[in-house]
Design an enzyme around this catalytic site. Structure first.
Site, PDB file in Angstrom:
ATOM      1  N   GLU A 216      -3.486  -4.352  -2.202  1.00 22.08           N
ATOM      2  CA  GLU A 216      -3.419  -5.324  -1.099  1.00 22.08           C
ATOM      3  C   GLU A 216      -1.989  -5.851  -0.974  1.00 22.08           C
ATOM      4  O   GLU A 216      -1.177  -5.191  -0.373  1.00 22.08           O
ATOM      5  CB  GLU A 216      -4.491  -6.416  -1.216  1.00 22.08           C
ATOM      6  CG  GLU A 216      -4.326  -7.646  -0.356  1.00 22.08           C
ATOM      7  CD  GLU A 216      -3.878  -7.472   1.094  1.00 22.08           C
ATOM      8  OE1 GLU A 216      -4.026  -6.412   1.695  1.00 22.08           O
ATOM      9  OE2 GLU A 216      -3.334  -8.456   1.634  1.00 22.08           O
TER      10      GLU A 216
ATOM     11  N   GLY B  19      -0.974  -2.935   6.043  1.00 21.35           N
ATOM     12  CA  GLY B  19      -2.011  -3.878   6.462  1.00 21.35           C
ATOM     13  C   GLY B  19      -2.642  -3.406   7.760  1.00 21.35           C
ATOM     14  O   GLY B  19      -2.850  -2.200   7.962  1.00 21.35           O
TER      15      GLY B  19
ATOM     16  N   THR C  66       0.827  -1.208   0.000  1.00 14.58           N
ATOM     17  CA  THR C  66       0.000   0.000   0.000  1.00 14.58           C
ATOM     18  C   THR C  66       0.864   1.261   0.000  1.00 14.58           C
ATOM     19  O   THR C  66       2.059   1.197   0.270  1.00 14.58           O
ATOM     20  CB  THR C  66      -0.944  -0.001   1.225  1.00 14.58           C
ATOM     21  OG1 THR C  66      -1.680  -1.189   1.210  1.00 14.58           O
ATOM     22  CG2 THR C  66      -1.885   1.152   1.260  1.00 14.58           C
TER      23      THR C  66
END
Ligand code: GLU
Length: 622
Positions: A460, A523, A440
């Site tokens: 992702e 994440g 990301t």
């Protein structure tokens, strides 16, 4: 504790200047430069990847911070030419789609928070990927498994057509500029088109991300041909072109969103998901997905109110559901509000932060999901008496049961005080703590008219699904792996649902009118990184550069506390935590944040990571 707005002394401003040029060149240095030039010509001139990049920049005309200097400079140019912060954010993101194609791109999704000082209001854009209509709760169940076990996470689940959600990023850009920008999208895409067409210099991060994905990328003909030419990772310092992506961007520039969501590109996406372009003998089984043209056609960006939290007089605007980012950051801070963290030694303060994270993650994992599918008890979760009850579970020293403790979720239902309640019994939730991506990218822009933009976007995994759409030059996401494989629960895969995210683009306004926009990749550690930056600023009185550079720790109710041991100061704090019973696990890096501080007097300080992910890039207009 007051929010320290002053800049630290110069030595703490991390400015990477590996080569003396630009603003640092002094006339008396020209003689020396002549000699250096000769030496450089003799021994090979430094590659542009080594040129100076500032990670802190100040000015009065607006600012941009991202992980990549080429993208930051493109955003700055848009501001310079009179575009606003939304225009600049989109142009920066489009450039990241070229130079950071493994974290950001039109094959993925993201969340944008926009704050307008003139009205003191914020709005959010939810450009999260969406599950195709054919998706069921057993999306990732291994059909060959007698026990109904899920497909292995790596590489089968993450490198499959099954994992691909309908991309949201192109429509997010179009929506942002149409509603809040001042320039046409076609104009804002031009610098990125030039970058893709003319090429850019491969830097260490780019090469490393391909190297780490070599096996997955080699499994797909389109990805292999683009990123592993002649079977090799492009050399650092070489020129990389992506003419297919330039053509795709041009189609968006000329034709708007129709080609992508219902035309030629849509057909190519659906075809790629349904029949992934694998090599003749891929090293792992590649499972196809079932995305159709109708799924792409149906996609919408949701314009939603921001999730708002007050912390010690500061007002935070964050991302609401389907991201857990704003809510869980807010809950962590709410749980800490009664503790005088700023007056404590750093180790006990950190312990409290980690325990608040543990409790907030227990609730996140149990209750949060796409609000269009799940009845989330937000009224109860934020009710002051509920929070007071949860606070009693924060031990003053050491986690309960020595370390690998997983806290149960609270019961917010008696605290709902909701005039239209519908949940009356606690949901049964199967929890699993699957691996989550660390990829990301986060970018931040602020302009002199009072707009601030905090934007996190992703594919992702680093490298997404690993599948380039043949002929179009962009990688498809694998965002549906953010769904839980344990059924039942608020985050199970369902048709048209958006997987729960952790992305937490944030904008905070101080009581004196100063503002700060920030966010991070990583994440589910995004949430703990963003909460820690807020605590660093508000409680520990750090400036933004210090708050971003500080070592990070992360507790996500998974037992072990993650410790970033590579940074100065982390060891001592980790030792204190270990002594009080925390079980620790090490990692090289948590997050790669960016942020911008806007003082009420109109001064901007843009900040990027000095070290993590090779360092980012901050720039400001004078
Ligand atoms: N997919 C993750 C999320 O939405 C972000 C991925 C990452 O940061 O690695 O929370």
């Amino acid at each position: 504790m007051a929010w320290d707005l002053s800049l630290r002394p110069l030595r703490s401003l991390t400015v990477k200047r590996r080569w003396l040029w630009g603003a640092r060149v002094r006339p008396w240095l020209f003689g020396l430069w002549g000699i250096l030039l000769m030496l450089g010509l003799l021994w090979g001139w430094p590659t542009p990847a080594q040129s100076p990049v500032a990670t802190v920049a100040t000015g009065r005309g607006g600012a941009v911070a991202s992980v990549d200097d080429r993208a930051t400079q493109i955003g700055l140019q848009v501001l310079q030419q009179g575009g606003n912060a939304v225009d600049a954010a989109v142009a920066t993101a489009a450039a990241l789609g070229v130079v950071e194609p493994f974290s950001a791109g039109i094959g993925g999704g993201g969340f944008m928070v926009i704050y307008n000082r003139a009205t003191d209001t914020a709005v959010t854009l939810d450009g999260r990927e969406e599950a195709p209509a054919a998706v069921t709760p057993n999306l990732f169940t291994d059909p060959d498994s007698a026990t109904g076990a899920p497909l292995p996470f790596y590489p089968q689940r993450i490198s499959s057509g099954l994992a691909v959600g309908v991309p949201g990023t192109p429509l997010n850009w179009a929506t942002a500029v149409a509603r809040y920008g001042t320039r046409p999208l076609g104009e804002l895409l031009q610098p990125a088109i030039a970058l893709a067409e003319e090429g850019f210099t491969v830097d260490a991060t780019f090469a490393q991300q391909i190297e780490r994905n070599r096996d997955r990328f080699a499994a797909f003909t389109s990805t292999r041909d683009l990123y592993l030419p002649q079977g090799e990772v492009p050399a650092v310092g070489s020129r990389f072109r992506n003419p297919d992506l330039a053509r795709t961007y041009r189609q968006l520039a000329d034709g708007g969103m129709n080609p992508f969501y219902r035309g030629e590109i849509a057909q190519a996406i659906a075809q790629t998901v349904q029949v992934p372009p694998t090599v003749a003998d891929p090293p792992f089984r590649v499972w196809p997905g079932a995305m159709t043209l109708a799924d792409l056609d149906r996609y919408e960006v949701r314009v939603r109110p921001a999730w708002e939290t007050d912390y010690r007089g500061y007002h935070l605007y964050g991302m609401g559901l389907p991201s857990s980012g704003g809510i869980t950051v807010g809950q962590i801070l709410d749980l800490l509000e009664t503790e005088a963290l700023g007056a404590m030694d750093r180790a006990p303060a950190l312990h409290r932060l980690l325990e608040a994270e543990r409790l907030a993650f227990a609730d996140r994992n149990t209750y949060l999901g796409d609000p269009e599918y799940v009845d989330v008890p937000l009224a109860g979760l934020t009710q002051p008496d509920y929070l007071a009850q949860r606070r009693t579970l924060i031990p003053t020293a050491g986690p309960p049961n020595e370390g690998e403790y997983v806290a149960p979720a609270g019961n917010p239902l008696p605290f709902q005080e909701d005039p239209s309640p519908s949940l009356t019994t606690l949901p049964t939730v199967a929890l699993n703590f699957g691996p989550e991506g660390q990829s990301t990218t986060h970018l931040t822009v602020a302009d002199a008219q009072g707009l601030m933009v905090s934007y996190t976007l992703t594919l992702e995994s680093t490298g997404g699904s690993g599948i380039v759409v043949p002929g179009y030059g962009f990688i498809l996401n694998n965002e549906l792996t953010d769904f839980s494989t344990a059924v039942p629960g608020p985050n199970v895969p369902e048709p048209g649902k958006r997987p729960r995210s952790s992305m937490a683009p944030t904008i905070a306004i101080a009581p004196n009118g100063d503002g700060v926009a920030f966010g991070s990749p990583g994440g589910s550690t995004i949430i703990t990184t963003v909460a820690a930056i807020a605590v660093n600023l508000v409680d520990f009185g750090m400036d933004l550069a210090g708050a971003i550079a500080a070592p990070r720790f992360s507790q996500r109710n998974g037992g072990l506390t993650l410790v970033e041991t590579t940074l100065p100061g982390a060891d001592t704090l980790a030792h204190h935590l270990w002594e009080t019973g925390h079980k620790l696990t090490e990692t090289d890096e948590i997050g790669a944040a960016t942020g911008i501080f806007v003082k009420a007097d109109g001064t901007f300080t843009a900040v990027a990571e000095p070290q993590r992910r090779g360092g980012g890039s901050a720039a400001a207009l004078p």
